[in-house]
Design an enzyme around this catalytic site. Structure first.
Site, PDB file in Angstrom:
ATOM      1  NE  ARG A  16      -9.826   9.348  -8.244  1.00  0.00           N
ATOM      2  CZ  ARG A  16      -8.629   9.136  -8.791  1.00  0.00           C
ATOM      3  NH1 ARG A  16      -8.509   8.305  -9.800  1.00  0.00           N
ATOM      4  NH2 ARG A  16      -7.560   9.749  -8.305  1.00  0.00           N
ATOM      5  CE  LYS A  23      -6.510   8.931  -2.247  1.00  0.00           C
ATOM      6  NZ  LYS A  23      -6.428   8.666  -3.697  1.00  0.00           N
ATOM      7  CD  GLN A  73      -0.795  20.114  -3.070  1.00  0.00           C
ATOM      8  OE1 GLN A  73      -1.223  19.083  -2.568  1.00  0.00           O
ATOM      9  NE2 GLN A  73      -0.563  20.224  -4.368  1.00  0.00           N
ATOM     10  N   GLY A 140      -1.032   6.023 -14.599  1.00  0.00           N
ATOM     11  CA  GLY A 140      -0.132   6.607 -15.589  1.00  0.00           C
ATOM     12  C   GLY A 140       0.624   5.471 -16.271  1.00  0.00           C
ATOM     13  CD  GLU A 155      -0.884  10.643 -14.591  1.00  0.00           C
ATOM     14  OE1 GLU A 155      -1.795  10.143 -13.928  1.00  0.00           O
ATOM     15  OE2 GLU A 155       0.305  10.306 -14.445  1.00  0.00           O
ATOM     16  CE  LYS A 351     -16.618   0.629  34.460  1.00  0.00           C
ATOM     17  NZ  LYS A 351     -17.241   1.854  34.949  1.00  0.00           N
ATOM     18  CE1 TYR A 366     -20.587  -3.721  34.443  1.00  0.00           C
ATOM     19  CE2 TYR A 366     -21.468  -2.900  36.525  1.00  0.00           C
ATOM     20  CZ  TYR A 366     -20.693  -2.714  35.382  1.00  0.00           C
ATOM     21  OH  TYR A 366     -20.013  -1.541  35.197  1.00  0.00           O
ATOM     22  CG  ASN A 386     -20.802   0.322  38.580  1.00  0.00           C
ATOM     23  OD1 ASN A 386     -21.972   0.047  38.343  1.00  0.00           O
ATOM     24  ND2 ASN A 386     -19.936   0.637  37.637  1.00  0.00           N
ATOM     25  CE1 TYR A 387     -23.268   7.106  37.039  1.00  0.00           C
ATOM     26  CE2 TYR A 387     -24.941   5.964  35.742  1.00  0.00           C
ATOM     27  CZ  TYR A 387     -24.212   7.111  36.027  1.00  0.00           C
ATOM     28  OH  TYR A 387     -24.423   8.235  35.289  1.00  0.00           O
TER      29      TYR A 387
HETATM   30  C1  UD1 Z   1      -0.955   9.056  -9.567  1.00  0.00           C
HETATM   31  C2  UD1 Z   1       0.015   9.270 -10.754  1.00  0.00           C
HETATM   32  C3  UD1 Z   1      -0.133   8.112 -11.710  1.00  0.00           C
HETATM   33  C4  UD1 Z   1       0.091   6.798 -10.988  1.00  0.00           C
HETATM   34  C5  UD1 Z   1      -0.804   6.657  -9.763  1.00  0.00           C
HETATM   35  C6  UD1 Z   1      -0.382   5.468  -8.925  1.00  0.00           C
HETATM   36  C7  UD1 Z   1       0.239  11.674 -11.053  1.00  0.00           C
HETATM   37  C8  UD1 Z   1      -0.151  12.847 -11.893  1.00  0.00           C
HETATM   38  N1  UD1 Z   1      -0.306  10.508 -11.406  1.00  0.00           N
HETATM   39  O1  UD1 Z   1      -2.273   9.094 -10.088  1.00  0.00           O
HETATM   40  O2  UD1 Z   1       0.803   8.266 -12.778  1.00  0.00           O
HETATM   41  O3  UD1 Z   1      -0.125   5.729 -11.886  1.00  0.00           O
HETATM   42  O4  UD1 Z   1      -0.673   7.816  -8.919  1.00  0.00           O
HETATM   43  O5  UD1 Z   1      -1.257   5.223  -7.882  1.00  0.00           O
HETATM   44  O6  UD1 Z   1       1.030  11.807 -10.155  1.00  0.00           O
HETATM   45  N2  UD1 Z   1      -1.879  14.441  -3.938  1.00  0.00           N
HETATM   46  C9  UD1 Z   1      -1.473  15.567  -3.276  1.00  0.00           C
HETATM   47  N3  UD1 Z   1      -1.730  16.777  -3.820  1.00  0.00           N
HETATM   48  C10 UD1 Z   1      -2.334  16.928  -5.017  1.00  0.00           C
HETATM   49  C11 UD1 Z   1      -2.744  15.760  -5.704  1.00  0.00           C
HETATM   50  C12 UD1 Z   1      -2.496  14.532  -5.145  1.00  0.00           C
HETATM   51  O7  UD1 Z   1      -0.906  15.488  -2.190  1.00  0.00           O
HETATM   52  O8  UD1 Z   1      -2.510  18.083  -5.455  1.00  0.00           O
HETATM   53  C13 UD1 Z   1      -1.609  13.120  -3.315  1.00  0.00           C
HETATM   54  C14 UD1 Z   1      -2.863  12.308  -3.027  1.00  0.00           C
HETATM   55  O9  UD1 Z   1      -3.279  12.529  -1.691  1.00  0.00           O
HETATM   56  C15 UD1 Z   1      -2.399  10.872  -3.230  1.00  0.00           C
HETATM   57  C16 UD1 Z   1      -1.249  11.003  -4.210  1.00  0.00           C
HETATM   58  O10 UD1 Z   1      -0.855  12.365  -4.221  1.00  0.00           O
HETATM   59  O11 UD1 Z   1      -1.912  10.303  -2.026  1.00  0.00           O
HETATM   60  C17 UD1 Z   1      -1.641  10.574  -5.613  1.00  0.00           C
HETATM   61  O12 UD1 Z   1      -2.737  11.351  -6.055  1.00  0.00           O
HETATM   62  P1  UD1 Z   1      -3.958  10.694  -6.792  1.00  0.00           P
HETATM   63  O13 UD1 Z   1      -4.956  11.763  -7.062  1.00  0.00           O
HETATM   64  O14 UD1 Z   1      -4.411   9.474  -6.101  1.00  0.00           O
HETATM   65  O15 UD1 Z   1      -3.236  10.326  -8.168  1.00  0.00           O
HETATM   66  P2  UD1 Z   1      -3.618   9.166  -9.156  1.00  0.00           P
HETATM   67  O16 UD1 Z   1      -4.735   9.622 -10.018  1.00  0.00           O
HETATM   68  O17 UD1 Z   1      -3.798   7.909  -8.421  1.00  0.00           O
HETATM   69 MG    MG Z   2      -4.055   7.414  -6.412  1.00  0.00          MG
END
Ligand code: UD1
Ligand code: MG
Length: 458
Positions: A16, A23, A73, A140, A155, A351, A366, A386-387
């Site tokens: 997003r 991000k 991951q 959520g 969610e 500089k 300069y 200088n250059y």
């Molecule tokens: C998540 C929560 C939601 C909460 C919100 C708060 C879940 C399913 N939902 O939603 O309930 O209200 O955060 O901000 O957890 N990430 C990973 N691996 C993945 C997916 C995500 O490391 O496979 C990390 C992302 O980099 C991020 C964090 O987890 O830092 C949250 O993921 P994001 O996709 O932003 O979840 P939200 O939709 O915000």
């Molecule tokens: Mg988030």
């Protein structure tokens, strides 16, 4: 108190954000979001902090370095799957694990501490940090039963209209009993709208096993803002900016227009310093007391002594002494060292140069790759050459020397102590102490020349 661990989720792609930059590396007040989270967690002295990385892993590792451990991951299958990647590092440990998102840069260590205290007092297997959101869209929602006890989290995308009307949201920060966390994570399924393994599902799983699940509601929704797009990024920036500015004003710094003043979270500013509008204090800058900075001034990773005035100027990676006057419109580039009571005036660029106490370069100079002594006067338009197009060379000007207007000091060259360089000179050879050097063509004047009709200008 039991052992404490932390897992920071930072493997998501951040679709997003619509960005080439990963991000959690997007900066808020000059510092990547994930670094804000690491700093707040580190302040609490946990045994171990594990960051889950995936997409863009190398860039996050390069940035965070040794501050944390990493689990990778490979595929972003959801937040539950992400935490499971830390199993080999934390799975066997007894204690409390706090899970946070790398995209919640405003969360403070005080709130994390309150969450931990609540979790320990409740003796719960999981405690989720919640908040009341004016607009809960995208978050959520916390589902409580008739008695007000936590049941589960749904969610936004999976929620019914009635559930979407709930304004208590999951902030994405939780405290878990570590063993219970990894055991229940294996039972999480991906039968939801997004086809992901949701970490919040652990709550329902533990609840169904008769375990105690709890929620701690913070009264600061602001802190829990999850940055998923650039609109939220700008909101986070505004909140963090206000937080930082308020902190410095309470510490005795005058900020004429806080809306127009940007201070990095790693900068420090001394008492009775005044910041004028359009000032950006970036990186790990340290500003002393009684300074006047701005308007429209950018200072990055620099140290500024007490009583110094910097107007409409740019200073990067440099050290400036006490009672120095810089600007308007000066540019101090990296590796410059400007000592006490120096005056750097308009349209002067410095500089990689050191400038000794009391020296002046008041206009249009300069000074690069140079070592300038004390009480030197660099008059208007005088420069170090200088250059040569291939290499850089050093200019040395000893104490008390006077460099006349529009002089070129062709490096490598040394101007001795107390020497005088006549205006308009191009100096190619060293000048001994106390000498006068003139290096310019003599003036020729032809009297009555313009009277002759052939020389007249129409
Ligand atoms: C998540 C929560 C939601 C909460 C919100 C708060 C879940 C399913 N939902 O939603 O309930 O209200 O955060 O901000 O957890 N990430 C990973 N691996 C993945 C997916 C995500 O490391 O496979 C990390 C992302 O980099 C991020 C964090 O987890 O830092 C949250 O993921 P994001 O996709 O932003 O979840 P939200 O939709 O915000
Ligand atoms: Mg988030």
């Amino acid at each position: 108190m039991s052992n404490r661990y932390a897992v920071i989720l930072a493997a998501g792609q951040g679709t997003r954000m619509k960005s080439k930059l990963y991000k959690v590396l997007h900066p808020v007040c000059g510092k990547p979001m994930v670094q804000h989270v690491v700093d707040q967690v580190s302040a609490l002295g946990f045994e171990e902090i594990v960051t889950i990385v995936g997409f863009g892993a190398e860039k996050v590792k390069t940035h965070l370095g040794e501050q944390v451990k990493y689990a990778v991951q490979e595929k972003q299958l959801g937040t539950g799957h992400a935490v499971l990647q830390a199993e080999s590092l934390l799975g066997q440990k007894k204690g409390v694990t706090i899970v946070l998102c790398g995209d919640t840069p405003l969360l403070t260590s005080e709130t994390i501490d309150q969450l931990l205290a609540h979790h320990e007092a409740e003796q719960a297997k999981v405690t989720v940090l919640t908040a009341e959101a004016k607009d809960p869209t995208g978050y959520g929602r916390l589902i409580r039963n008739e008695e007000g006890l936590v049941e589960r989290i749904v969610e936004h995308k999976d929620a019914s209209d009635a559930e979407r009307a709930i304004t208590e949201i999951n902030t994405g920060t939780y405290c878990f009993d570590n063993v219970a966390l990894f055991e229940s994570l294996k039972q999480v399924k991906n039968n939801n709208v997004q086809g992901e393994y949701y970490l919040p599902d652990v709550i329902e799983i533990l609840k169904s096993q008769g375990e105690k699940v709890a929620a701690f509601k913070t009264d600061s929704f602001e802190e829990t803002l999850g940055v998923n797009d650039r609109v939220a990024l700008a909101e986070a920036e505004a909140i963090m900016k206000r937080r930082i500015n308020n902190k410095w004003m309470r510490e005795g710094v005058t900020i004429i227009d806080p809306e127009q003043t940007y201070i990095s979270s790693d900068a420090t500013i001394g008492q009775d310093t005044t910041l004028y509008p359009g000032t950006m204090i970036l990186g790990e800058t340290v500003i002393g007391e009684d300074c006047q900075i701005g308007p429209n001034t950018e200072i990055l990773d620099s140290k500024i002594g007490n009583g110094t005035v910097i107007r409409q100027s740019v200073v990067h990676d440099s050290e400036i002494g006490k009672d120095v006057k810089i600007g308007p419109f000066a540019h101090i580039r990296p590796a410059s060292q400007i000592e006490d009571e120096v005056r750097i005036g308009n349209f002067v660029e410095v500089k990689k140069a050191s400038i000794g106490k009391g020296s002046k370069a008041s206009h249009l100079s300069y000074i690069g790759d140079a070592e300038i002594g004390k009480d030197v006067n660099f008059s208007c338009g005088s420069i170090t050459v200088n250059y040569d197009g291939k290499n850089k060379y050093k200019t040395k000007v000893e104490d008390g020397a006077f460099i006349g207007c529009n002089s070129n000091l062709i490096a490598p060259v040394t101007i001795g102590k107390g020497a005088l360089i006549a205006a308009g000179s191009t100096i190619t050879e060293d000048v001994p102490s106390d000498a006068l050097s003139i290096a310019r063509a003599r003036q020729t004047t032809k009297e009555q020349y313009m009277v002759k009709s052939t020389n007249k200008i129409d």
